[in-house]
Scaffold this active site. Sequence first.
Site, PDB file in Angstrom:
ATOM      1  N   GLY A  15       5.503   0.763  -6.299  1.00 51.70           N
ATOM      2  CA  GLY A  15       4.368   1.290  -7.325  1.00 51.70           C
ATOM      3  C   GLY A  15       2.590   0.848  -6.841  1.00 51.70           C
ATOM      4  CD  GLU A  16       1.665  -4.189  -7.305  1.00 49.00           C
ATOM      5  OE1 GLU A  16       0.770  -4.884  -6.947  1.00 49.00           O
ATOM      6  OE2 GLU A  16       2.463  -4.128  -8.213  1.00 49.00           O
ATOM      7  CG  MET A  17       0.210  -4.135  -1.581  1.00 53.16           C
ATOM      8  SD  MET A  17      -0.225  -5.406  -0.768  1.00 53.16           S
ATOM      9  CE  MET A  17      -0.600  -4.902   0.386  1.00 53.16           C
TER      10      MET A  17
END
Lengths: 327, 208
Positions: A128-130
Amino acid sequence: MYKQCKAILIISLLITNVAFATSKLSTPDIDDIEYPDEEEHSQSEIELGKTLFFDTRLSSNQKQSCATCHNPDLGFGDGLKTSLGTMGEHVGRNAPHLYNLAWGAIFFWDGRAATLEEQALGPIAAPGEMNLPLTELIPRLAKVDFYRKQFSDIYDDGLTLNNVGRAIAAFERTIISTNSPFDKYIAGDKSAMSPAAIAGMKLFEGKARCVKCHDGANFTDDSFHNIGVSDVAADQGRGGIIKSASFNGAFKTPGLRNTLLTAPYMHDGSEATLEDVIRFYNMGGKHKQNLSNLILPLNLTENEILELIAFLGALTAHVQIERPQIP
Amino acid sequence: MTKFKSILMVTGLYTLSFLASADTIKGEITFIKSPAKAGVIYEVKQNFKAVSGTINQQGKKFTEMLGVASPKGELELKNNDEFEHNIFANDTKQNVQFDVGLMQPGSSQSLIPTWEPNTLVRIGCKIHPKMRSYIANIPSDNYLGFEFEKKIKNIPFELNKIGPNSTHFMLLLAGMDSVEIQLNKGESKTFKLTRKGKDKGSITISRT
């Protein structure tokens, strides 16, 4: 009984220290930073980490760097309630600031990383981030001459995942704020803080009960408390990590240095301003399920709320970061 | 504050008068950079009286950086704080893992060191990650514990009442490799202090 031989070597203000229920508010001591293997970072390692921190190659679609959510110009946050991942979706929690993590004992809102090195790799790989699988990170960096050379020069084993974490952590340990009006005040400059801020400090340590959790040199106990921000079912926080119901809804106490710069507040960014935060505490939190027994209604007056804000403002000391040239 | 914390040689006059024939070891521990947090040097014994220690928790801290017990003794963990604590150890290298569970303010727990002796293990609190202390399990009732001051790199020490036939000593330092010492009367020796093989200091030791 052999006590004469048992030379436990203490005389001390240890005794004085333990007289306090909480750690004294103070200025962090550089000598208290614990480096991996007790080796201070070299300048080249710090510079390498800084370059990685600002490099969008660390995200899957190369649109996001660490600095996207931990923007030095936004108090090492992003100004959003909850951060956006590289694919555009919200990650569910507010981006925590990075000030004075050199003294940190545990990392992330839920404490799932025990070291800064471990923490540094987490968001890179998080879907969900990088969203960059770590198996792809090293081949991607290895295509860059600068990285190949720097890693080879700095580390015996060159460009590895472990060393990417070490380099980023080395840079993060340099994000240090220790020269705020509060620090000058406790060092003897009694004009460094306004009368309102001085009154706020007394409230902070007394009636407002802030030091129950925000104590010590960085205004955090690095512990986990359910302060009644949100429904426990919405985010278990620490409880979800250690599988202990008593920690459900508990999140790490954030340090308050430069807190003026790090809005919005709380793990979900639900409080927009410091005034909102203090009013939140003044009512004893919002959600009562599994609420910490440290959270009580405070009965602060309007003037006292303003004094507390003045004190929190006195914890501000900007950290200037010059952005590196990305290779 | 802790600059006032100094090393106290507990040899004591009454120790000196205890056994006129007993030996003494003297020496100095020198750290190149940061001192270890804690340590213990002791005479390794086959037969020894049980040693028990206490570690208190107050102000979200351990009030002792070192607790010492022998295999026949115990460590008492006391929560004198206004906060709950949950003391644990998770040292996979030395195979020491325990979790005493939630300790309410005012409560205490007894910990029997059932793990291997000659170990110095870090303990912490699951609720307050900054809390740190060390527990030593030593086969000895003749030892000297150290809580090192962070800016003092040279630490003299003296351990008395050494048995005339004892030649085996151990130095355990938090975060560093242990040092095994063989020392006869009249001898002086120097040993390196290392961490993962890297030079971190030295100990000089002599016996009279």
